[in-house]
Design an enzyme around this catalytic site. Sequence first.
Site, PDB file in Angstrom:
ATOM      1  N   GLU A 143       0.913  -1.189  -0.035  1.00  0.00           N
ATOM      2  CA  GLU A 143      -0.152  -0.068   0.059  1.00  0.00           C
ATOM      3  C   GLU A 143       0.735   1.341  -0.022  1.00  0.00           C
ATOM      4  O   GLU A 143       0.858   2.286   0.926  1.00  0.00           O
ATOM      5  CB  GLU A 143      -1.001  -0.106   1.304  1.00  0.00           C
ATOM      6  CG  GLU A 143      -1.970  -1.064   1.240  1.00  0.00           C
ATOM      7  CD  GLU A 143      -3.181  -0.855   2.274  1.00  0.00           C
ATOM      8  OE1 GLU A 143      -3.141  -0.201   3.163  1.00  0.00           O
ATOM      9  OE2 GLU A 143      -3.890  -2.009   2.210  1.00  0.00           O
ATOM     10  N   GLU A 156      -4.964  -8.815   0.927  1.00  0.00           N
ATOM     11  CA  GLU A 156      -5.540  -8.443   2.024  1.00  0.00           C
ATOM     12  C   GLU A 156      -7.281  -8.349   1.789  1.00  0.00           C
ATOM     13  O   GLU A 156      -7.425  -7.524   0.699  1.00  0.00           O
ATOM     14  CB  GLU A 156      -5.316  -7.237   2.478  1.00  0.00           C
ATOM     15  CG  GLU A 156      -3.881  -7.196   3.320  1.00  0.00           C
ATOM     16  CD  GLU A 156      -3.459  -6.061   4.069  1.00  0.00           C
ATOM     17  OE1 GLU A 156      -4.356  -5.298   4.271  1.00  0.00           O
ATOM     18  OE2 GLU A 156      -2.162  -5.809   4.030  1.00  0.00           O
TER      19      GLU A 156
HETATM   20  C1  PNW Z   1      -3.996  -1.979   5.336  1.00  0.00           C
HETATM   21  N1  PNW Z   1      -6.910   3.997   5.468  1.00  0.00           N
HETATM   22  O1  PNW Z   1      -4.021  -0.617   6.052  1.00  0.00           O
HETATM   23  C2  PNW Z   1      -2.664  -2.404   5.961  1.00  0.00           C
HETATM   24  O2  PNW Z   1      -2.061  -3.047   4.761  1.00  0.00           O
HETATM   25  C3  PNW Z   1      -2.837  -3.389   7.036  1.00  0.00           C
HETATM   26  O3  PNW Z   1      -1.612  -3.114   7.783  1.00  0.00           O
HETATM   27  C4  PNW Z   1      -3.892  -2.836   8.126  1.00  0.00           C
HETATM   28  O4  PNW Z   1      -4.093  -3.362   9.216  1.00  0.00           O
HETATM   29  C5  PNW Z   1      -5.205  -3.200   7.194  1.00  0.00           C
HETATM   30  O5  PNW Z   1      -5.296  -2.657   5.933  1.00  0.00           O
HETATM   31  C6  PNW Z   1      -6.658  -2.749   7.925  1.00  0.00           C
HETATM   32  O6  PNW Z   1      -6.551  -1.297   8.038  1.00  0.00           O
HETATM   33  C7  PNW Z   1      -4.730   0.517   5.881  1.00  0.00           C
HETATM   34  O7  PNW Z   1      -7.186   4.715   6.736  1.00  0.00           O
HETATM   35  C8  PNW Z   1      -4.887   1.389   6.944  1.00  0.00           C
HETATM   36  O8  PNW Z   1      -7.573   4.465   4.721  1.00  0.00           O
HETATM   37  C9  PNW Z   1      -5.654   2.644   6.778  1.00  0.00           C
HETATM   38  C10 PNW Z   1      -6.316   2.983   5.771  1.00  0.00           C
HETATM   39  C11 PNW Z   1      -6.332   2.189   4.626  1.00  0.00           C
HETATM   40  C12 PNW Z   1      -5.533   0.819   4.894  1.00  0.00           C
END
Ligand code: PNW
Length: 468
Positions: free
Chosen positions: A166, A359
Amino acid sequence: MASDNTDQPLVLGVATASYQIEGAVDEDGRGTSVWDTFTALPGHVRNGDDGSLACDSYHRVDDDVRLVRELGADCYRFSIAWPRVLPEGRGRVEQRGLDYYDRLVDALAAAGVEPAATLYHWDLPQPLEDAGGWPERATAEAFVEYAGVVHARLGDRVRLWATHNEPWCAAYLGYAAGVHAPGRREGGAAHKAAHHLMLGHAWAREALPGRDAGQAVGIVLNLAPIWPEDDASRELADRIDATRNRVWLDPLVDGAYDDRLLAVAPELADTSVVRDGDLASIHGSADWLGINYYTPVRPRLGGDGPPHPEQGAYPGVEGLDLVVREPRTDIGWEVEARGLEELLVDTHRRTGLPLLITENGAAYADERVVDGPHGRMVDDQDRIDYLRDHLVAVDRARAAGADVRGYLVWTLLDNFEWAEGYAKKFGLVHVDRSSPDLTRTPKASYHWLREQWAAPARQAGAAHLLIP
Ligand code: PNW
């Protein structure tokens, strides 16, 4: 021509990330990462939580791998903490840090589980941030050095590699919105970070030996379907799409940033940032593409009110409101499996690459421990429903011709959920943070998946599905 791919085997498994589960931040010579620094400052993370203990997975490799094996997973996606390997970001190598991943990979092999290694899941060594971080080109150069060191140790056993997880979050949440480490709020810096992340990805892939001999190097993107709420919001949606999706896919697929993107990210028109040859390097630089999907993005042209809290993540875009429809998970994200189906079909058409869902999962407040058929467990029927609906969406996308090779659930354990700390739980396995041994208790969703995944006769060994 679209073909029905549903008769092809599907790699099934789970994903985790180093800082979210390992703990042991001061052990075996590990250096400091931007997340250590960020979590130490008040107000950044809910309840002041940090990853210093996390799930203590650094000391519990065998427990965790047993959970993966008993789930019946083909594949386990984990990430490597850069500061464990190169405590200063470049230069001196810490063998004890590498030893940990060595043990993990061996344990997975003994369990018959294919490892998928992510090199960068956001733990940037603090010294590299002190020198400017991802907005500096030198960080991409350091990443290549780091990738080479890890690959030299694990490349004889790990065949599936992802460079970045990401990069949108790393660039835009980290350098524009400031809600992730390093917490900077500089829109222009975020666009430069985006370019350098892609450049580091491409250079690292080029530098890894063995890519033609049974290895596949990809990148994991949190692409999103962008659904404008009304006709008046279409133009706005296009500008959201620019940095959420196109800034990654366009250079990868076309070797270019187009004018619509440059209008949002003018830094990328600067030839001292995007230098001769950069786009050619990024062009075609993935053997496979990882997709993380949670929820669609629904932009709406905002009124004159205060800016939407997430507007900061979209620098260059004014007047943004983001609509979140019901139902929602505990983290406030809309549940909409059609978004995954559309995203897979569209990304297949756009890239032609083998796709791996790296994921997908849901945060729920799993507090109800019940006596079930498998003994004490957490009743998380809502997570089962979420996973079932999204697995159906994967099937539909494959039936429509999308070349989806696998599906990994986020995540194995309740863990450190970034700015949300330990309050938001995505795990298939509950972790009792008050118990001295951080007791792991599989939830109903874990048992449900195990039964689902045991049913079809899947081929052993997952890598062949993604290795060219
Ligand atoms: C992803 N947002 O993170 C990550 O790849 C993981 O580490 C994480 O635990 C998972 O999704 C769940 O959140 C994100 O705020 C964290 O848009 C935040 C965001 C998007 C993805």
